[in-house]
Design a protein around this motif. Structure first.
Motif, PDB file in Angstrom:
ATOM      1  N   CYS A 324       0.840  -1.190   0.000  1.00  0.00           N
ATOM      2  CA  CYS A 324       0.000   0.000   0.000  1.00  0.00           C
ATOM      3  C   CYS A 324       0.882   1.249   0.000  1.00  0.00           C
ATOM      4  O   CYS A 324       1.826   1.350   0.794  1.00  0.00           O
ATOM      5  CB  CYS A 324      -0.894   0.024   1.236  1.00  0.00           C
ATOM      6  N   PRO A 325       0.603   2.230  -0.860  1.00  0.00           N
ATOM      7  CA  PRO A 325       1.355   3.489  -0.807  1.00  0.00           C
ATOM      8  C   PRO A 325       1.138   4.181   0.534  1.00  0.00           C
ATOM      9  O   PRO A 325       0.018   4.223   1.050  1.00  0.00           O
ATOM     10  CB  PRO A 325       0.774   4.302  -1.964  1.00  0.00           C
ATOM     11  N   ARG A 332       1.782  12.413  11.039  1.00  0.00           N
ATOM     12  CA  ARG A 332       0.598  11.754  10.477  1.00  0.00           C
ATOM     13  C   ARG A 332       1.034  10.649   9.515  1.00  0.00           C
ATOM     14  O   ARG A 332       1.829  10.882   8.605  1.00  0.00           O
ATOM     15  CB  ARG A 332      -0.281  12.740   9.722  1.00  0.00           C
ATOM     16  N   LEU A 333       0.498   9.465   9.716  1.00  0.00           N
ATOM     17  CA  LEU A 333       0.692   8.369   8.781  1.00  0.00           C
ATOM     18  C   LEU A 333      -0.467   8.377   7.795  1.00  0.00           C
ATOM     19  O   LEU A 333      -1.623   8.190   8.187  1.00  0.00           O
ATOM     20  CB  LEU A 333       0.752   7.030   9.523  1.00  0.00           C
ATOM     21  N   ILE A 334      -0.166   8.589   6.524  1.00  0.00           N
ATOM     22  CA  ILE A 334      -1.197   8.643   5.487  1.00  0.00           C
ATOM     23  C   ILE A 334      -1.033   7.419   4.602  1.00  0.00           C
ATOM     24  O   ILE A 334       0.022   7.223   3.980  1.00  0.00           O
ATOM     25  CB  ILE A 334      -1.096   9.945   4.673  1.00  0.00           C
ATOM     26  N   VAL A 335      -2.076   6.590   4.547  1.00  0.00           N
ATOM     27  CA  VAL A 335      -2.038   5.300   3.852  1.00  0.00           C
ATOM     28  C   VAL A 335      -3.154   5.253   2.818  1.00  0.00           C
ATOM     29  O   VAL A 335      -4.272   5.718   3.071  1.00  0.00           O
ATOM     30  CB  VAL A 335      -2.189   4.134   4.849  1.00  0.00           C
ATOM     31  N   VAL A 336      -2.847   4.659   1.664  1.00  0.00           N
ATOM     32  CA  VAL A 336      -3.849   4.410   0.627  1.00  0.00           C
ATOM     33  C   VAL A 336      -4.062   2.901   0.558  1.00  0.00           C
ATOM     34  O   VAL A 336      -3.131   2.144   0.296  1.00  0.00           O
ATOM     35  CB  VAL A 336      -3.401   4.953  -0.738  1.00  0.00           C
ATOM     36  N   TYR A 337      -5.293   2.453   0.812  1.00  0.00           N
ATOM     37  CA  TYR A 337      -5.598   1.027   0.805  1.00  0.00           C
ATOM     38  C   TYR A 337      -6.890   0.788   0.036  1.00  0.00           C
ATOM     39  O   TYR A 337      -7.553   1.729  -0.421  1.00  0.00           O
ATOM     40  CB  TYR A 337      -5.706   0.481   2.228  1.00  0.00           C
ATOM     41  N   ARG A 338      -7.252  -0.487  -0.117  1.00  0.00           N
ATOM     42  CA  ARG A 338      -8.430  -0.881  -0.890  1.00  0.00           C
ATOM     43  C   ARG A 338      -9.447  -1.526   0.031  1.00  0.00           C
ATOM     44  O   ARG A 338      -9.335  -2.717   0.347  1.00  0.00           O
ATOM     45  CB  ARG A 338      -8.050  -1.847  -2.005  1.00  0.00           C
ATOM     46  N   PRO A 339     -10.438  -0.792   0.484  1.00  0.00           N
ATOM     47  CA  PRO A 339     -11.443  -1.405   1.364  1.00  0.00           C
ATOM     48  C   PRO A 339     -12.227  -2.478   0.627  1.00  0.00           C
ATOM     49  O   PRO A 339     -12.716  -2.265  -0.481  1.00  0.00           O
ATOM     50  CB  PRO A 339     -12.328  -0.217   1.760  1.00  0.00           C
ATOM     51  N   GLY A 340     -12.308  -3.645   1.216  1.00  0.00           N
ATOM     52  CA  GLY A 340     -13.033  -4.744   0.582  1.00  0.00           C
ATOM     53  C   GLY A 340     -12.364  -5.267  -0.666  1.00  0.00           C
ATOM     54  O   GLY A 340     -12.994  -5.964  -1.463  1.00  0.00           O
ATOM     55  N   GLY A 341     -11.073  -4.953  -0.859  1.00  0.00           N
ATOM     56  CA  GLY A 341     -10.365  -5.421  -2.045  1.00  0.00           C
ATOM     57  C   GLY A 341     -10.797  -4.737  -3.318  1.00  0.00           C
ATOM     58  O   GLY A 341     -10.664  -5.310  -4.403  1.00  0.00           O
ATOM     59  N   ALA A 342     -11.319  -3.511  -3.231  1.00  0.00           N
ATOM     60  CA  ALA A 342     -11.793  -2.779  -4.414  1.00  0.00           C
ATOM     61  C   ALA A 342     -10.672  -2.643  -5.431  1.00  0.00           C
ATOM     62  O   ALA A 342      -9.517  -2.386  -5.089  1.00  0.00           O
ATOM     63  CB  ALA A 342     -12.306  -1.400  -3.997  1.00  0.00           C
ATOM     64  N   ARG A 343     -11.016  -2.801  -6.726  1.00  0.00           N
ATOM     65  CA  ARG A 343     -10.031  -2.739  -7.795  1.00  0.00           C
ATOM     66  C   ARG A 343     -10.010  -1.388  -8.495  1.00  0.00           C
ATOM     67  O   ARG A 343      -8.988  -0.971  -9.014  1.00  0.00           O
ATOM     68  CB  ARG A 343     -10.308  -3.843  -8.827  1.00  0.00           C
TER      69      ARG A 343
END
Length: 666
Positions: A324-325, A332-343
């Motif tokens: 994850c970027p 502040r920790l800023i994270v980009v993730y995919r909730p529910g495995g969204a594509r």
């Protein structure tokens, strides 16, 4: 008569040697042969060592004495972007893990490019060459950087037992030390070739991967030795199982039951903390300055400098196929993730590290990379919009998540594998690395340094181009154009619009035509009329298009005709009934024809197959893909794409029509 004397006996007038002298002669011959073989062997060994494997002809090493100043931790301001300089690094293919990797780092006013070919260092402001190191017949399979030193690890191609570690002065490129031996990098990552180092020390290991050694980056001497926990060893050839900052190195351990993280202080080898993860798989590891992230296929976990868990995001697809970027900005920790495995998209969330509290979260596109500088977060989006050509850059406010979007002056293919997209910011520039298919078939990594561009009359989201300059995509083709391409029948045009940030384009950027009726396809050869007189068939280019397509009317492995041949009209044209579709899209309107041409070049460079067409018209045109069903073209500063797979040659005919009509729709 016999006569004795000397060393022979005369019998019947013939002289013969005394007993034993023949064996001595044979011994002297054998000794001579053995001596000759020994000399040849010694010469071959010396030649192999001091000639064939000698550095004096294998190494291409350049150094510099030019000073370079560090850059401020600043990126470009929000607004249009322009190319300051760019370079490509060709990917080297092979069977060794990580051989096709290319990675970058910006530090001390320089850009380091590391690949299997070696090291190349450029001025970060201008892109000019500073120093480089390559060795013929050897492959660089690891590199590390700490303070003012770079360290490279090389193996002889085809002879993995022959290894050498070389230490360089990072600013001049001068060789500080060399060391040949059995040690190898500790958990060098396959995707970047990077291995941990910090505090003037690089981490190495032996073939068992159960012991860590700290070696000085200044002279290669051993500083410390650290045994790994019992039953654990380093992962081998993992994608990204280690990372580090200057004060802390983090490595993934392959332990019985499940994998672990080990945080080591590179200065003295002290094991600061270890943590168990949720699976036996090799995790992806990212070390920021004070925060460590690990994704092991079950969850994304974040730990602070003491190993306490800051946050966790559960799910086997929360990061997709890569890490994850994430960035750390002022606590502040800023994270980009995919909730529910969204594509199709993701979610950006800000966590205050000290309190473990979530400050804000926003739905965002599927960012390929993020970085931070000067209190701003920069995020790379593979597509500015799914219908448009350029990539995009979002500038995000870390305090609340508000963002502005601007186009990038290049295209990228989000589905292309190989080099991982990369982002960094320094000295008012934004550095972006993306994978390309060219030069084919090996591919390359393109590094682009972006600066702030000139503001035009239009919004920044359109690169300064006015909304009124965008043509109507549904006005590029008319009914007669479709009929000329043998797309006969009733058709329905479905327009599609684009919204970029707060800007909604007033006219459709794409138009999809659905045709009901029969398509009449000319045969590839001369057409014979009912009276038996031959008349000319399609032009040369159309014949080429048709000849390249397989005959779908009969099986490929049989000469027998099909039981139910396709119906043909009186002129011999094949009738294909049903719904046909085609799409014409205005992919981009650039500020100038020069920037439009550069953008189109990056498009064709991302494609596995792209062929230049000079018979369509306009300024430039390319066929994209394995067939002639997609044509991308440029007229002045306008880039248009036509997609029509059936009938053969339709895309080419429609592209010519779009070129002729484009000036009328501006």
């Amino acid at each position: 008569m016999e006569q004795e004397g000397g060393g022979s006996v005369v019998v019947g007038g013939r002289r013969r040697p005394r007993d034993g002298s023949g064996a001595a002669a044979r011994g002297r011959v054998a000794l001579g042969v053995l001596s000759g073989a020994l000399v040849v062997t010694v010469v071959a060994v010396l030649a192999g060592r001091f000639v064939l494997q000698a550095e004096w002809w294998q190494v291409r090493h350049s150094v510099t004495a030019e000073p370079v100043a560090p850059q401020a931790a600043l990126g470009p301001p929000p607004g249009p972007l322009a190319v300051s300089w760019q370079r490509s690094a060709q990917v080297r293919r092979g069977t060794l893990a990580g051989l096709g990797s290319v990675s970058y780092e910006v530090a001390q006013g320089q850009v380091v490019t590391a690949s299997g070919l070696g090291l190349e260092v450029r001025d970060a402001r201008t892109g000019g060459e500073r120093w480089s190191y390559r060795r013929a017949g050897w492959t660089m399979l690891g590199w590390s950087a700490t303070r003012s030193r770079l360290v490279g690890y090389f193996e002889r191609t085809g002879h993995r037992g022959e290894r050498q570690t070389v230490g360089f002065d990072a600013l001049s490129g001068g060789v500080m030390w060399r060391r040949a031996g059995a040690e190898r990098p500790a958990a060098a990552t396959r995707t970047t070739l990077r291995w941990p180092g910090g505090s003037g020390v690089v981490l190495t290991t032996d073939k068992t991967r159960r012991t860590l050694y700290g070696r000085s980056a200044d002279d290669g001497s051993k500083r410390w030795t650290q045994k790994l926990p019992a039953g654990c060893r380093l992962f081998e050839d993992a994608a990204h199982a280690s990372d580090g900052a200057e004060e802390l190195s983090v490595l993934a351990l392959d332990c019985a039951g499940r994998s672990r993280l080990a945080a080591v202080e590179p200065s003295d080898g002290r094991l600061r903390w270890t943590r168990s993860l949720g699976s036996q798989e090799s995790p992806e590891v990212r070390a920021l300055d004070g925060v460590t992230l690990a994704f092991d296929g079950t969850a994304l976990r974040a730990y602070d400098k003491d190993g306490s868990q800051v946050a966790v995001w559960n799910g086997d697809e929360v990061c997709g196929d890569t890490m994850c970027p994430a960035v750390l900005v002022r606590g502040r920790l800023i994270v980009v993730y995919r909730p529910g495995g969204a594509r199709d998209g993701g979610r950006m969330e800000s966590i205050e590290v000290a309190s473990r509290r979530s400050e804000w979260a926003r739905d965002v596109p599927g960012y390929a990379a993020v970085t931070e500088a000067g209190g701003r977060v920069y995020a790379l989006r593979p597509r500015l919009d799914e219908r448009l050509l350029p990539a995009g850059v979002d500038v995000v406010d870390p305090a609340g998540g508000a963002r502005t979007t601007v186009p990038a002056p290049f295209a990228m293919d989000p589905a292309r594998t190989g080099v991982r997209p990369w982002l960094a910011a320094a000295g008012g520039l934004l550095y972006v690395a993306v994978p390309e298919a060219a030069p084919r078939p090996t591919g390359s990594a393109r590094l682009v340094a972006l600066r702030g561009g000139f503001a035009g009359p239009g919004p920044a989201e359109l690169g300064g181009v006015a909304e009124a300059d965008w043509p109507d995509a549904c006005g590029l083709l008319k009914g007669p154009d479709l009929a000329a391409a043998h797309l006969d029948g009733e058709y329905t045009a479905k327009p599609g619009r684009a919204t970029l940030g707060g800007v909604r384009l007033p006219r459709p950027v794409t138009c999809t035509y659905e045709i009901e009726g029969a398509d009449l396809v000319d045969p590839p050869g001369p057409i014979v009329s009912p009276g038996g007189t031959a008349r000319p068939g399609p032009d040369e280019r159309e014949r080429e298009d048709l000849s390249q397509r397989p005959d779908r009317s009969r099986p490929q492995d049989s000469a027998e005709p099909p039981e139910s041949p396709e119906p043909r009209d009186r002129q011999g044209r094949e009738q294909r009934w049903g719904k046909r579709g085609l799409t014409v899209t205005v992919k981009w309107v650039a500020p100038t024809s020069h920037t439009a041409s550069a953008l189109l070049q990056t498009l064709q460079a991302t494609q596995s197959q792209a062929r230049r067409r000079t018979d369509i018209g306009g300024d430039e045109a390319y066929e994209i893909g394995p067939t002639a069903g997609t044509v991308a073209l440029r007229v002045d500063r306008y880039i248009v794409m036509v997609e029509a797979s059936q009938p053969p040659g339709a895309a080419t005919r429609l592209a010519r029509a779009a070129v002729a009509r484009l000036p009328q729709t501006r």
